[in-house]
Design a protein around this motif. Sequence first.
Motif, PDB file in Angstrom:
ATOM      1  N   LEU A 131     -30.051 -17.391  -8.907  1.00 22.76           N
ATOM      2  CA  LEU A 131     -30.327 -18.314  -7.810  1.00 22.76           C
ATOM      3  C   LEU A 131     -30.959 -17.608  -6.617  1.00 22.76           C
ATOM      4  O   LEU A 131     -31.945 -18.087  -6.046  1.00 22.76           O
ATOM      5  N   ARG A 173     -29.089 -27.816  -9.886  1.00 23.82           N
ATOM      6  CA  ARG A 173     -30.496 -27.900  -9.483  1.00 23.82           C
ATOM      7  C   ARG A 173     -31.195 -29.031 -10.211  1.00 23.82           C
ATOM      8  O   ARG A 173     -30.813 -29.412 -11.319  1.00 23.82           O
ATOM      9  N   GLN A 174     -32.241 -29.569  -9.570  1.00 22.55           N
ATOM     10  CA  GLN A 174     -33.022 -30.598 -10.264  1.00 22.55           C
ATOM     11  C   GLN A 174     -33.766 -29.969 -11.441  1.00 22.55           C
ATOM     12  O   GLN A 174     -34.224 -28.829 -11.368  1.00 22.55           O
ATOM     13  N   ALA A 234     -37.965 -21.997 -14.366  1.00 18.51           N
ATOM     14  CA  ALA A 234     -37.956 -22.414 -12.966  1.00 18.51           C
ATOM     15  C   ALA A 234     -39.373 -22.375 -12.407  1.00 18.51           C
ATOM     16  O   ALA A 234     -40.193 -21.528 -12.780  1.00 18.51           O
ATOM     17  N   ASP A 286     -41.674 -24.131  -8.610  1.00 20.34           N
ATOM     18  CA  ASP A 286     -41.734 -25.087  -7.503  1.00 20.34           C
ATOM     19  C   ASP A 286     -42.996 -25.943  -7.568  1.00 20.34           C
ATOM     20  O   ASP A 286     -43.253 -26.751  -6.688  1.00 20.34           O
ATOM     21  N   THR A 330     -37.700 -23.670  -1.774  1.00 19.82           N
ATOM     22  CA  THR A 330     -36.419 -24.248  -2.192  1.00 19.82           C
ATOM     23  C   THR A 330     -36.481 -25.767  -2.306  1.00 19.82           C
ATOM     24  O   THR A 330     -35.891 -26.359  -3.218  1.00 19.82           O
ATOM     25  N   ARG A 385     -28.999 -29.285 -17.166  1.00 20.04           N
ATOM     26  CA  ARG A 385     -28.943 -28.910 -15.751  1.00 20.04           C
ATOM     27  C   ARG A 385     -28.406 -27.495 -15.566  1.00 20.04           C
ATOM     28  O   ARG A 385     -27.500 -27.054 -16.269  1.00 20.04           O
ATOM     29  N   GLU A 411     -34.744 -18.400  -5.117  1.00 18.08           N
ATOM     30  CA  GLU A 411     -34.967 -18.828  -3.738  1.00 18.08           C
ATOM     31  C   GLU A 411     -35.888 -17.871  -2.992  1.00 18.08           C
ATOM     32  O   GLU A 411     -36.548 -18.259  -2.026  1.00 18.08           O
TER      33      GLU A 411
END
Length: 434
Positions: free
Chosen positions: A144, A297-298, A169, A171, A153, A293, A148
Amino acid sequence: MTPADDHPLRYGLVNELHARPSPRLGAPSTVVFVAFKEPDQAATRDRARDDAHLDELVTRHGGQRPDRTANHYAGQIGRHKLRWERHTEFVTYTAYTPGLPPRPFDPSAGAVFPEEWQAAAPGKRVAAVMIQILPLPEDPAEVLDTLEGWFVTDSLAAGWVLEEAALVASDFRIDASGWMRFAVFIREGATEGRIGRIVQRILELETYRAMSMMGLPRARSLSGRLNALDPQLSAIVAGMADEHRPADDVLQELLSISARLETEATQSHFRFGATKAYEAIVMDRVAVLRESRFMGRQTLTEFMARRYQPAMRTVASTEARLKTMLERADRAGELLRTRVDVQRSAQNQQVLESMDRRAALQLRLQHTVEGLSVVAISYYAVGLISYALAPVAEGLGIEKGVLLALLTPLAVLAVWWGLQRVRKRLEGDEGGEH
Protein backbone atom coordinates in the motif's frame (compact mmCIF):
# COMPACT_ATOMS: atom_id res chain seq x y z
CA MET A 1 -6.67 -38.43 -45.70
CA THR A 2 -4.08 -36.56 -47.75
CA PRO A 3 -3.38 -32.81 -47.60
CA ALA A 4 -5.07 -32.50 -50.96
CA ASP A 5 -8.38 -33.28 -49.23
CA ASP A 6 -8.04 -30.32 -46.85
CA HIS A 7 -9.72 -26.99 -47.42
CA PRO A 8 -7.12 -24.50 -48.73
CA LEU A 9 -7.73 -22.20 -45.73
CA ARG A 10 -7.56 -24.90 -43.06
CA TYR A 11 -3.90 -24.56 -42.06
CA GLY A 12 -3.91 -20.77 -42.21
CA LEU A 13 -6.97 -20.52 -39.97
CA VAL A 14 -5.56 -22.97 -37.43
CA ASN A 15 -2.21 -21.16 -37.39
CA GLU A 16 -4.09 -17.93 -36.69
CA LEU A 17 -5.07 -19.38 -33.30
CA HIS A 18 -1.38 -19.56 -32.37
CA ALA A 19 -0.18 -16.39 -34.07
CA ARG A 20 -0.15 -14.27 -30.91
CA PRO A 21 0.86 -16.44 -27.96
CA SER A 22 1.18 -14.84 -24.54
CA PRO A 23 4.75 -13.92 -23.56
CA ARG A 24 6.60 -15.76 -20.80
CA LEU A 25 7.76 -13.29 -18.18
CA GLY A 26 9.44 -13.49 -14.81
CA ALA A 27 9.62 -11.11 -11.88
CA PRO A 28 11.17 -8.62 -11.89
CA SER A 29 10.58 -7.43 -15.46
CA THR A 30 9.67 -4.25 -17.31
CA VAL A 31 7.19 -4.01 -20.18
CA VAL A 32 6.97 -0.99 -22.46
CA PHE A 33 4.10 -0.72 -24.92
CA VAL A 34 3.00 1.80 -27.59
CA ALA A 35 0.14 1.81 -30.10
CA PHE A 36 -0.25 4.04 -33.16
CA LYS A 37 -3.35 4.87 -35.17
CA GLU A 38 -3.91 7.02 -38.24
CA PRO A 39 -6.21 9.96 -37.35
CA ASP A 40 -8.45 9.41 -40.39
CA GLN A 41 -9.33 6.40 -42.53
CA ALA A 42 -7.21 4.13 -40.34
CA ALA A 43 -8.88 0.97 -41.60
CA THR A 44 -7.84 1.75 -45.21
CA ARG A 45 -4.37 3.13 -44.44
CA ASP A 46 -1.25 2.25 -46.42
CA ARG A 47 0.08 -0.90 -44.70
CA ALA A 48 3.49 -0.44 -46.32
CA ARG A 49 4.14 2.51 -44.01
CA ASP A 50 3.55 0.25 -40.99
CA ASP A 51 6.11 -2.21 -42.33
CA ALA A 52 8.65 0.53 -43.02
CA HIS A 53 8.29 1.91 -39.50
CA LEU A 54 8.86 -1.55 -38.00
CA ASP A 55 11.88 -2.08 -40.27
CA GLU A 56 13.41 1.15 -39.03
CA LEU A 57 13.09 0.13 -35.36
CA VAL A 58 14.46 -3.39 -35.92
CA THR A 59 17.34 -2.11 -38.03
CA ARG A 60 18.18 0.51 -35.41
CA HIS A 61 18.64 -2.25 -32.80
CA GLY A 62 20.25 -4.77 -35.16
CA GLY A 63 17.38 -7.24 -35.03
CA GLN A 64 16.22 -9.75 -37.63
CA ARG A 65 14.27 -8.20 -40.49
CA PRO A 66 10.52 -8.94 -40.31
CA ASP A 67 8.41 -10.64 -42.96
CA ARG A 68 6.44 -7.90 -44.71
CA THR A 69 3.59 -10.25 -45.55
CA ALA A 70 2.82 -11.02 -41.89
CA ASN A 71 0.63 -9.07 -39.48
CA HIS A 72 2.76 -9.90 -36.45
CA TYR A 73 6.45 -10.07 -35.58
CA ALA A 74 8.46 -11.33 -32.61
CA GLY A 75 12.21 -11.00 -32.27
CA GLN A 76 15.12 -9.93 -30.12
CA ILE A 77 16.33 -6.32 -30.37
CA GLY A 78 19.29 -5.81 -28.06
CA ARG A 79 18.31 -6.87 -24.53
CA HIS A 80 14.62 -6.48 -25.31
CA LYS A 81 12.14 -8.94 -26.74
CA LEU A 82 9.97 -7.12 -29.27
CA ARG A 83 6.47 -8.05 -30.32
CA TRP A 84 4.68 -6.15 -33.12
CA GLU A 85 1.06 -6.66 -34.17
CA ARG A 86 -1.00 -5.08 -36.91
CA HIS A 87 -4.73 -4.63 -36.29
CA THR A 88 -7.57 -3.21 -38.37
CA GLU A 89 -7.09 0.37 -37.20
CA PHE A 90 -3.81 0.41 -35.31
CA VAL A 91 -0.43 -1.22 -34.76
CA THR A 92 1.17 -2.11 -31.43
CA TYR A 93 4.79 -2.48 -30.25
CA THR A 94 5.65 -4.28 -27.00
CA ALA A 95 9.14 -4.58 -25.52
CA TYR A 96 9.83 -7.04 -22.67
CA THR A 97 12.97 -6.54 -20.60
CA PRO A 98 14.23 -8.54 -17.60
CA GLY A 99 14.86 -6.45 -14.47
CA LEU A 100 13.71 -3.00 -13.43
CA PRO A 101 14.97 0.51 -14.24
CA PRO A 102 17.06 2.42 -11.67
CA ARG A 103 13.98 4.27 -10.45
CA PRO A 104 10.33 3.11 -10.47
CA PHE A 105 8.83 3.80 -13.89
CA ASP A 106 11.96 5.61 -15.02
CA PRO A 107 11.39 7.21 -18.47
CA SER A 108 14.71 5.68 -19.56
CA ALA A 109 12.92 2.32 -19.76
CA GLY A 110 11.02 3.68 -22.74
CA ALA A 111 14.21 4.47 -24.68
CA VAL A 112 13.70 1.25 -26.63
CA PHE A 113 11.13 3.31 -28.56
CA PRO A 114 13.06 6.55 -29.23
CA GLU A 115 11.08 9.78 -29.29
CA GLU A 116 12.19 10.68 -32.83
CA TRP A 117 11.15 7.23 -34.03
CA GLN A 118 7.74 7.63 -32.39
CA ALA A 119 7.36 11.08 -33.94
CA ALA A 120 7.94 9.58 -37.40
CA ALA A 121 5.27 6.90 -36.92
CA PRO A 122 2.53 6.60 -39.57
CA GLY A 123 -0.21 7.84 -37.29
CA LYS A 124 -0.49 9.21 -33.78
CA ARG A 125 0.18 7.48 -30.48
CA VAL A 126 -3.06 6.37 -28.85
CA ALA A 127 -1.59 4.30 -26.02
CA ALA A 128 1.72 4.25 -24.15
CA VAL A 129 1.98 1.89 -21.21
CA MET A 130 4.79 1.00 -18.83
CA ILE A 131 4.36 -2.07 -16.62
CA GLN A 132 6.65 -3.03 -13.77
CA ILE A 133 6.49 -6.65 -12.63
CA LEU A 134 7.72 -7.24 -9.10
CA PRO A 135 7.65 -10.05 -6.52
CA LEU A 136 4.87 -9.69 -3.96
CA PRO A 137 6.16 -9.12 -0.40
CA GLU A 138 5.33 -11.70 2.23
CA ASP A 139 3.03 -9.16 3.81
CA PRO A 140 0.84 -7.75 0.99
CA ALA A 141 -0.08 -4.78 3.20
CA GLU A 142 3.44 -3.40 2.61
CA VAL A 143 2.43 -2.76 -1.01
CA LEU A 144 0.00 0.00 0.00
CA ASP A 145 2.72 2.53 0.90
CA THR A 146 4.53 1.72 -2.34
CA LEU A 147 1.40 2.22 -4.43
CA GLU A 148 0.55 5.51 -2.77
CA GLY A 149 4.02 6.73 -3.63
CA TRP A 150 3.74 5.69 -7.28
CA PHE A 151 0.13 6.58 -8.08
CA VAL A 152 -2.47 9.28 -7.46
CA THR A 153 -4.42 8.02 -4.47
CA ASP A 154 -7.80 9.45 -5.53
CA SER A 155 -7.94 7.37 -8.70
CA LEU A 156 -5.87 4.38 -7.58
CA ALA A 157 -7.42 1.03 -8.52
CA ALA A 158 -5.89 -2.15 -7.11
CA GLY A 159 -7.11 -5.70 -6.96
CA TRP A 160 -6.16 -9.34 -6.83
CA VAL A 161 -6.40 -11.21 -10.13
CA LEU A 162 -6.61 -14.88 -11.07
CA GLU A 163 -7.40 -16.20 -7.61
CA GLU A 164 -4.88 -13.85 -5.96
CA ALA A 165 -2.00 -15.03 -8.12
CA ALA A 166 -1.03 -11.37 -8.61
CA LEU A 167 -1.92 -7.87 -7.50
CA VAL A 168 -2.53 -5.32 -10.27
CA ALA A 169 -2.61 -1.58 -9.61
CA SER A 170 -2.88 1.63 -11.64
CA ASP A 171 -4.31 5.13 -11.45
CA PHE A 172 -5.09 5.24 -15.20
CA ARG A 173 -3.29 8.57 -15.47
CA ILE A 174 -0.59 9.69 -17.89
CA ASP A 175 2.63 10.72 -16.15
CA ALA A 176 4.88 13.62 -17.09
CA SER A 177 6.78 11.46 -19.60
CA GLY A 178 3.59 10.38 -21.39
CA TRP A 179 3.30 6.86 -19.97
CA MET A 180 0.37 5.19 -18.25
CA ARG A 181 1.69 3.13 -15.37
CA PHE A 182 0.70 -0.33 -14.15
CA ALA A 183 2.28 -2.25 -11.30
CA VAL A 184 1.97 -6.04 -11.12
CA PHE A 185 3.05 -7.79 -7.93
CA ILE A 186 3.48 -11.52 -8.47
CA ARG A 187 2.83 -14.01 -5.70
CA GLU A 188 5.49 -16.67 -5.31
CA GLY A 189 4.75 -19.76 -7.37
CA ALA A 190 3.08 -18.02 -10.31
CA THR A 191 4.40 -19.41 -13.60
CA GLU A 192 5.99 -17.32 -16.34
CA GLY A 193 3.10 -18.21 -18.66
CA ARG A 194 0.52 -16.95 -16.17
CA ILE A 195 2.48 -13.72 -15.63
CA GLY A 196 2.61 -13.24 -19.40
CA ARG A 197 -1.15 -13.72 -19.73
CA ILE A 198 -1.82 -11.16 -16.99
CA VAL A 199 0.41 -8.61 -18.72
CA GLN A 200 -1.16 -9.29 -22.10
CA ARG A 201 -4.68 -8.77 -20.66
CA ILE A 202 -3.60 -5.47 -19.11
CA LEU A 203 -2.15 -4.23 -22.39
CA GLU A 204 -5.25 -5.28 -24.31
CA LEU A 205 -7.43 -3.64 -21.67
CA GLU A 206 -5.70 -0.28 -22.03
CA THR A 207 -5.40 -0.44 -25.83
CA TYR A 208 -9.03 -1.27 -26.48
CA ARG A 209 -10.14 1.20 -23.81
CA ALA A 210 -8.31 3.94 -25.72
CA MET A 211 -9.70 2.78 -29.05
CA SER A 212 -13.27 2.51 -27.78
CA MET A 213 -13.18 6.02 -26.35
CA MET A 214 -12.36 7.37 -29.82
CA GLY A 215 -16.11 7.37 -30.32
CA LEU A 216 -16.72 9.79 -27.43
CA PRO A 217 -15.54 13.02 -29.18
CA ARG A 218 -17.54 11.99 -32.25
CA ALA A 219 -20.61 11.42 -30.08
CA ARG A 220 -20.23 14.79 -28.36
CA SER A 221 -19.86 16.73 -31.62
CA LEU A 222 -22.72 14.79 -33.19
CA SER A 223 -24.91 15.48 -30.17
CA GLY A 224 -24.47 19.21 -30.72
CA ARG A 225 -25.56 18.92 -34.35
CA LEU A 226 -28.53 16.76 -33.39
CA ASN A 227 -29.53 19.41 -30.83
CA ALA A 228 -29.76 21.88 -33.74
CA LEU A 229 -31.71 19.51 -36.03
CA ASP A 230 -34.13 18.14 -33.44
CA PRO A 231 -36.21 21.37 -33.03
CA GLN A 232 -36.41 21.75 -36.81
CA LEU A 233 -37.65 18.20 -37.21
CA SER A 234 -40.13 18.63 -34.35
CA ALA A 235 -41.45 21.86 -35.89
CA ILE A 236 -42.00 20.14 -39.23
CA VAL A 237 -43.85 17.25 -37.60
CA ALA A 238 -45.98 19.62 -35.48
CA GLY A 239 -46.88 21.73 -38.54
CA MET A 240 -47.76 18.86 -40.84
CA ALA A 241 -51.50 19.40 -40.21
CA ASP A 242 -51.32 23.06 -41.26
CA GLU A 243 -53.34 23.21 -44.48
CA HIS A 244 -52.08 26.72 -45.24
CA ARG A 245 -48.53 25.47 -45.86
CA PRO A 246 -48.06 23.64 -49.17
CA ALA A 247 -47.15 20.02 -48.51
CA ASP A 248 -44.50 20.11 -51.25
CA ASP A 249 -42.63 22.89 -49.45
CA VAL A 250 -42.78 21.07 -46.12
CA LEU A 251 -41.58 17.86 -47.80
CA GLN A 252 -38.57 19.66 -49.25
CA GLU A 253 -37.61 20.96 -45.79
CA LEU A 254 -37.96 17.47 -44.37
CA LEU A 255 -35.87 15.96 -47.16
CA SER A 256 -33.11 18.47 -46.38
CA ILE A 257 -33.07 17.45 -42.70
CA SER A 258 -33.24 13.75 -43.61
CA ALA A 259 -30.25 14.14 -45.93
CA ARG A 260 -28.22 15.73 -43.14
CA LEU A 261 -29.19 12.96 -40.73
CA GLU A 262 -28.25 10.28 -43.28
CA THR A 263 -24.89 11.99 -43.79
CA GLU A 264 -24.25 11.98 -40.03
CA ALA A 265 -25.25 8.32 -39.83
CA THR A 266 -22.92 7.38 -42.69
CA GLN A 267 -19.98 9.25 -41.19
CA SER A 268 -20.55 7.86 -37.68
CA HIS A 269 -21.50 4.28 -38.52
CA PHE A 270 -17.98 2.81 -38.56
CA ARG A 271 -16.76 4.70 -35.47
CA PHE A 272 -19.79 3.80 -33.36
CA GLY A 273 -19.68 0.17 -34.52
CA ALA A 274 -15.97 -0.03 -33.67
CA THR A 275 -16.62 1.56 -30.27
CA LYS A 276 -19.21 -1.09 -29.48
CA ALA A 277 -16.85 -3.89 -30.52
CA TYR A 278 -13.88 -2.47 -28.58
CA GLU A 279 -16.05 -1.96 -25.48
CA ALA A 280 -17.02 -5.64 -25.58
CA ILE A 281 -13.34 -6.60 -25.68
CA VAL A 282 -12.52 -4.28 -22.76
CA MET A 283 -15.22 -5.75 -20.58
CA ASP A 284 -14.14 -9.26 -21.57
CA ARG A 285 -10.54 -8.54 -20.58
CA VAL A 286 -11.66 -7.17 -17.22
CA ALA A 287 -13.82 -10.25 -16.63
CA VAL A 288 -11.10 -12.79 -17.44
CA LEU A 289 -8.82 -11.22 -14.81
CA ARG A 290 -11.30 -12.52 -12.21
CA GLU A 291 -10.68 -9.70 -9.75
CA SER A 292 -11.18 -9.70 -6.02
CA ARG A 293 -10.88 -6.77 -3.61
CA PHE A 294 -7.52 -5.83 -2.08
CA MET A 295 -7.70 -4.24 1.38
CA GLY A 296 -10.79 -2.15 0.65
CA ARG A 297 -9.40 -0.51 -2.48
CA GLN A 298 -11.55 -0.04 -5.55
CA THR A 299 -10.98 -2.69 -8.17
CA LEU A 300 -10.26 -2.20 -11.85
CA THR A 301 -13.81 -3.37 -12.53
CA GLU A 302 -15.26 -0.68 -10.27
CA PHE A 303 -13.01 1.95 -11.79
CA MET A 304 -14.16 1.02 -15.29
CA ALA A 305 -17.79 1.05 -14.19
CA ARG A 306 -17.46 4.52 -12.67
CA ARG A 307 -15.16 6.24 -15.16
CA TYR A 308 -15.34 4.26 -18.41
CA GLN A 309 -18.93 3.02 -18.72
CA PRO A 310 -20.49 6.54 -18.64
CA ALA A 311 -18.47 7.41 -21.74
CA MET A 312 -19.67 4.27 -23.48
CA ARG A 313 -23.25 5.02 -22.50
CA THR A 314 -22.87 8.49 -23.99
CA VAL A 315 -21.79 6.99 -27.30
CA ALA A 316 -24.60 4.42 -27.22
CA SER A 317 -27.26 7.01 -26.37
CA THR A 318 -26.08 9.35 -29.12
CA GLU A 319 -26.17 6.52 -31.64
CA ALA A 320 -29.68 5.58 -30.47
CA ARG A 321 -30.80 9.20 -30.68
CA LEU A 322 -29.53 9.49 -34.24
CA LYS A 323 -31.36 6.29 -35.16
CA THR A 324 -34.57 7.55 -33.54
CA MET A 325 -34.39 10.87 -35.41
CA LEU A 326 -33.86 9.02 -38.69
CA GLU A 327 -36.95 6.90 -37.98
CA ARG A 328 -38.99 10.01 -37.08
CA ALA A 329 -37.90 11.68 -40.30
CA ASP A 330 -38.84 8.58 -42.29
CA ARG A 331 -42.30 8.40 -40.71
CA ALA A 332 -42.89 12.12 -41.24
CA GLY A 333 -41.77 11.75 -44.84
CA GLU A 334 -44.24 8.93 -45.41
CA LEU A 335 -47.07 11.02 -43.95
CA LEU A 336 -46.12 14.04 -46.03
CA ARG A 337 -45.86 11.97 -49.18
CA THR A 338 -49.32 10.57 -48.42
CA ARG A 339 -50.65 14.11 -47.99
CA VAL A 340 -49.04 15.19 -51.26
CA ASP A 341 -50.53 12.16 -53.04
CA VAL A 342 -54.01 12.97 -51.68
CA GLN A 343 -53.71 16.58 -52.78
CA ARG A 344 -52.54 15.55 -56.22
CA SER A 345 -55.40 13.05 -56.49
CA ALA A 346 -57.85 15.84 -55.67
CA GLN A 347 -56.20 18.05 -58.28
CA ASN A 348 -56.41 15.26 -60.82
CA GLN A 349 -60.10 14.78 -59.98
CA GLN A 350 -60.70 18.47 -60.56
CA VAL A 351 -58.89 18.27 -63.88
CA LEU A 352 -61.03 15.28 -64.94
CA GLU A 353 -64.21 17.09 -63.94
CA SER A 354 -63.12 20.13 -65.91
CA MET A 355 -62.41 17.90 -68.91
CA ASP A 356 -65.88 16.37 -68.57
CA ARG A 357 -67.46 19.81 -68.56
CA ARG A 358 -65.48 20.81 -71.63
CA ALA A 359 -66.46 17.59 -73.39
CA ALA A 360 -70.17 18.20 -72.62
CA LEU A 361 -69.87 21.77 -73.89
CA GLN A 362 -68.19 20.57 -77.03
CA LEU A 363 -71.00 18.05 -77.56
CA ARG A 364 -73.67 20.71 -77.22
CA LEU A 365 -71.73 22.94 -79.58
CA GLN A 366 -71.47 20.05 -82.01
CA HIS A 367 -75.23 19.51 -81.91
CA THR A 368 -75.76 23.22 -82.51
CA VAL A 369 -73.38 23.17 -85.44
CA GLU A 370 -75.16 20.11 -86.83
CA GLY A 371 -78.52 21.93 -86.67
CA LEU A 372 -77.08 24.96 -88.42
CA SER A 373 -75.46 22.69 -90.97
CA VAL A 374 -78.83 21.03 -91.71
CA VAL A 375 -80.44 24.44 -92.26
CA ALA A 376 -77.63 25.75 -94.43
CA ILE A 377 -77.35 22.62 -96.58
CA SER A 378 -81.12 22.38 -96.88
CA TYR A 379 -81.31 26.00 -98.02
CA TYR A 380 -78.82 25.46 -100.81
CA ALA A 381 -80.33 22.08 -101.69
CA VAL A 382 -83.84 23.55 -102.02
CA GLY A 383 -82.46 26.32 -104.21
CA LEU A 384 -80.66 23.94 -106.52
CA ILE A 385 -83.60 21.53 -106.76
CA SER A 386 -86.06 24.35 -107.39
CA TYR A 387 -83.98 25.49 -110.37
CA ALA A 388 -83.86 21.95 -111.68
CA LEU A 389 -87.62 21.39 -111.30
CA ALA A 390 -88.78 24.86 -112.37
CA PRO A 391 -89.53 23.85 -116.02
CA VAL A 392 -91.45 20.78 -114.87
CA ALA A 393 -93.43 22.88 -112.35
CA GLU A 394 -94.39 25.42 -115.03
CA GLY A 395 -95.60 22.64 -117.33
CA LEU A 396 -97.75 21.29 -114.53
CA GLY A 397 -98.97 24.72 -113.58
CA ILE A 398 -97.34 24.71 -110.14
CA GLU A 399 -96.27 28.06 -108.86
CA LYS A 400 -92.66 28.56 -107.66
CA GLY A 401 -93.72 29.34 -104.06
CA VAL A 402 -95.71 26.14 -103.83
CA LEU A 403 -92.77 24.21 -105.28
CA LEU A 404 -90.43 25.64 -102.66
CA ALA A 405 -92.90 24.84 -99.89
CA LEU A 406 -93.06 21.24 -101.03
CA LEU A 407 -89.31 20.85 -101.46
CA THR A 408 -88.20 22.42 -98.15
CA PRO A 409 -89.34 19.72 -95.65
CA LEU A 410 -88.19 16.99 -97.98
CA ALA A 411 -84.72 18.56 -98.31
CA VAL A 412 -84.42 19.15 -94.56
CA LEU A 413 -85.33 15.52 -93.77
CA ALA A 414 -82.95 14.21 -96.40
CA VAL A 415 -80.04 16.36 -95.18
CA TRP A 416 -80.71 15.49 -91.52
CA TRP A 417 -80.89 11.77 -92.32
CA GLY A 418 -77.65 11.96 -94.32
CA LEU A 419 -75.74 13.72 -91.51
CA GLN A 420 -76.98 11.12 -89.00
CA ARG A 421 -75.71 8.32 -91.22
CA VAL A 422 -72.29 10.01 -91.53
CA ARG A 423 -71.99 10.54 -87.77
CA LYS A 424 -72.93 6.94 -86.96
CA ARG A 425 -70.39 5.69 -89.47
CA LEU A 426 -67.65 7.88 -87.92
CA GLU A 427 -68.56 6.73 -84.42
CA GLY A 428 -68.47 3.13 -85.58
CA ASP A 429 -64.99 3.61 -87.05
CA GLU A 430 -63.70 5.17 -83.75
CA GLY A 431 -65.15 2.26 -81.75
CA GLY A 432 -63.41 -0.25 -84.03
CA GLU A 433 -60.04 1.50 -83.52
CA HIS A 434 -60.41 1.26 -79.73
